[in-house]
Scaffold this motif. Structure first.
Motif, PDB file in Angstrom:
ATOM      1  N   ILE A 267      17.140   5.533  -6.472  1.00 44.12           N
ATOM      2  CA  ILE A 267      17.587   4.670  -5.664  1.00 44.12           C
ATOM      3  C   ILE A 267      19.040   4.741  -4.859  1.00 44.12           C
ATOM      4  N   LYS A 268      19.719   5.615  -5.684  1.00 44.94           N
ATOM      5  CA  LYS A 268      20.977   5.896  -5.127  1.00 44.94           C
ATOM      6  C   LYS A 268      20.948   6.619  -3.838  1.00 44.94           C
ATOM      7  N   ASP A 269      19.918   7.589  -3.745  1.00 40.82           N
ATOM      8  CA  ASP A 269      19.608   8.412  -2.439  1.00 40.82           C
ATOM      9  C   ASP A 269      19.114   7.479  -1.289  1.00 40.82           C
ATOM     10  N   ILE A 270      18.660   6.354  -1.665  1.00 37.15           N
ATOM     11  CA  ILE A 270      18.269   5.316  -0.431  1.00 37.15           C
ATOM     12  C   ILE A 270      19.474   4.453  -0.102  1.00 37.15           C
ATOM     13  N   ASP A 271      19.965   4.103  -1.313  1.00 38.63           N
ATOM     14  CA  ASP A 271      21.182   3.032  -1.178  1.00 38.63           C
ATOM     15  C   ASP A 271      22.562   3.548  -0.870  1.00 38.63           C
TER      16      ASP A 271
ATOM     17  N   LYS B  21       0.782  -1.260  -0.297  1.00 42.09           N
ATOM     18  CA  LYS B  21       0.048   0.122   0.080  1.00 42.09           C
ATOM     19  C   LYS B  21       0.924   1.174   0.020  1.00 42.09           C
ATOM     20  N   PHE B  22       1.899   1.231  -0.869  1.00 45.50           N
ATOM     21  CA  PHE B  22       2.690   2.460  -0.985  1.00 45.50           C
ATOM     22  C   PHE B  22       1.931   3.558  -1.617  1.00 45.50           C
ATOM     23  N   PRO B  23       2.336   4.886  -1.198  1.00 50.45           N
ATOM     24  CA  PRO B  23       1.887   6.126  -1.898  1.00 50.45           C
ATOM     25  C   PRO B  23       2.329   6.179  -3.105  1.00 50.45           C
ATOM     26  N   ASN B  24       1.724   6.879  -3.870  1.00 51.56           N
ATOM     27  CA  ASN B  24       1.803   7.018  -5.451  1.00 51.56           C
ATOM     28  C   ASN B  24       3.226   8.161  -5.482  1.00 51.56           C
ATOM     29  N   ASN B  25       3.404   8.915  -4.476  1.00 55.66           N
ATOM     30  CA  ASN B  25       4.173  10.234  -4.617  1.00 55.66           C
ATOM     31  C   ASN B  25       5.524  10.054  -4.171  1.00 55.66           C
ATOM     32  N   TRP B  26       6.376   9.950  -4.884  1.00 52.63           N
ATOM     33  CA  TRP B  26       7.733   9.672  -4.472  1.00 52.63           C
ATOM     34  C   TRP B  26       8.364  10.070  -2.967  1.00 52.63           C
ATOM     35  N   GLU B  27       7.753  11.449  -2.876  1.00 47.82           N
ATOM     36  CA  GLU B  27       8.492  12.187  -1.591  1.00 47.82           C
ATOM     37  C   GLU B  27       7.682  11.552  -0.225  1.00 47.82           C
ATOM     38  N   GLU B  28       6.657  10.877  -0.495  1.00 48.06           N
ATOM     39  CA  GLU B  28       6.181  10.217   0.587  1.00 48.06           C
ATOM     40  C   GLU B  28       6.325   8.940   0.784  1.00 48.06           C
ATOM     41  N   LEU B  29       6.855   8.194  -0.374  1.00 45.73           N
ATOM     42  CA  LEU B  29       7.218   6.844  -0.258  1.00 45.73           C
ATOM     43  C   LEU B  29       8.594   6.779  -0.088  1.00 45.73           C
ATOM     44  N   LYS B  30       9.808   7.785  -0.324  1.00 47.33           N
ATOM     45  CA  LYS B  30      11.108   7.683   0.013  1.00 47.33           C
ATOM     46  C   LYS B  30      11.394   7.371   1.532  1.00 47.33           C
TER      47      LYS B  30
END
Length: 161
Positions: free
Chosen positions: A135-139, A84-93
């Motif tokens: 992905i790099k910002d998370i990884d 149930k991920f949000p569609n918005n990347w800023e919310e998902l990140k």
């Protein structure tokens, strides 16, 4: 042809699907036959993430990038729905950052990074850069290879002397 489906006891699918996957591998040299087996396995297990990962790898290494991308996108969509991920990347990140060590999230990040790689192979460089940057910002450990791909995509061309 008889196959030993017990070799893949960890693979959470029925024996007939395991057999199809084994037959796809055994017939690797004959793309038409092996792809037929892979497509049959996919048809029998539409939402099985193990089969989708196998199919992605199959299509990628067969250089069938459109089907590799479709398979990666199916995997991404399944995980987005289940989680149930949000569609918005800023919310998902922040969710991905917090949970990036969980198996399901790692699978999502791998599939998302893989989609970026395939997009690059298909010439969709801006989309590939966007995904790789995300992905790099998370990884921070570069577990998913997005940093390497981003470096390749953003490296200035070498000057000819």
């Amino acid at each position: 042809m008889q196959t030993d489906t017990q070799k893949f006891s960890w693979f959470n699918v029925s024996d007939d699907v395991k057999e199809l996957l084994i037959l796809a591998a055994q017939n690797w040299e004959n793309t038409e036959i092996s792809e037929n087996y892979m497509q049959q396995a996919l048809a029998k297990t539409k939402d099985n993430t193990d089969v989708l990962v196998a199919a992605y790898r199959y299509f990628y290494y067969k250089n069938n990038y459109p089907l590799a991308l479709t398979t990666a996108e199916q995997l991404i969509a399944i995980i987005e729905s289940v989680e149930k991920f949000p569609n918005n990347w800023e919310e998902l990140k922040p969710i991905l950052v917090q949970r990036h060590e969980e198996t399901q999230i790692r699978l999502y990040l791998n599939a998302y990074a893989a989609s970026g790689l395939v997009l690059a192979k298909l010439g969709e460089l801006e989309k590939a850069k966007e995904i790789s940057t995300r992905i790099k910002d998370i990884d921070d450990k570069n577990d998913f290879g997005a940093g390497i791909l981003l470096d390749i995509l953003t490296r200035p061309p070498e000057e000819d002397d």
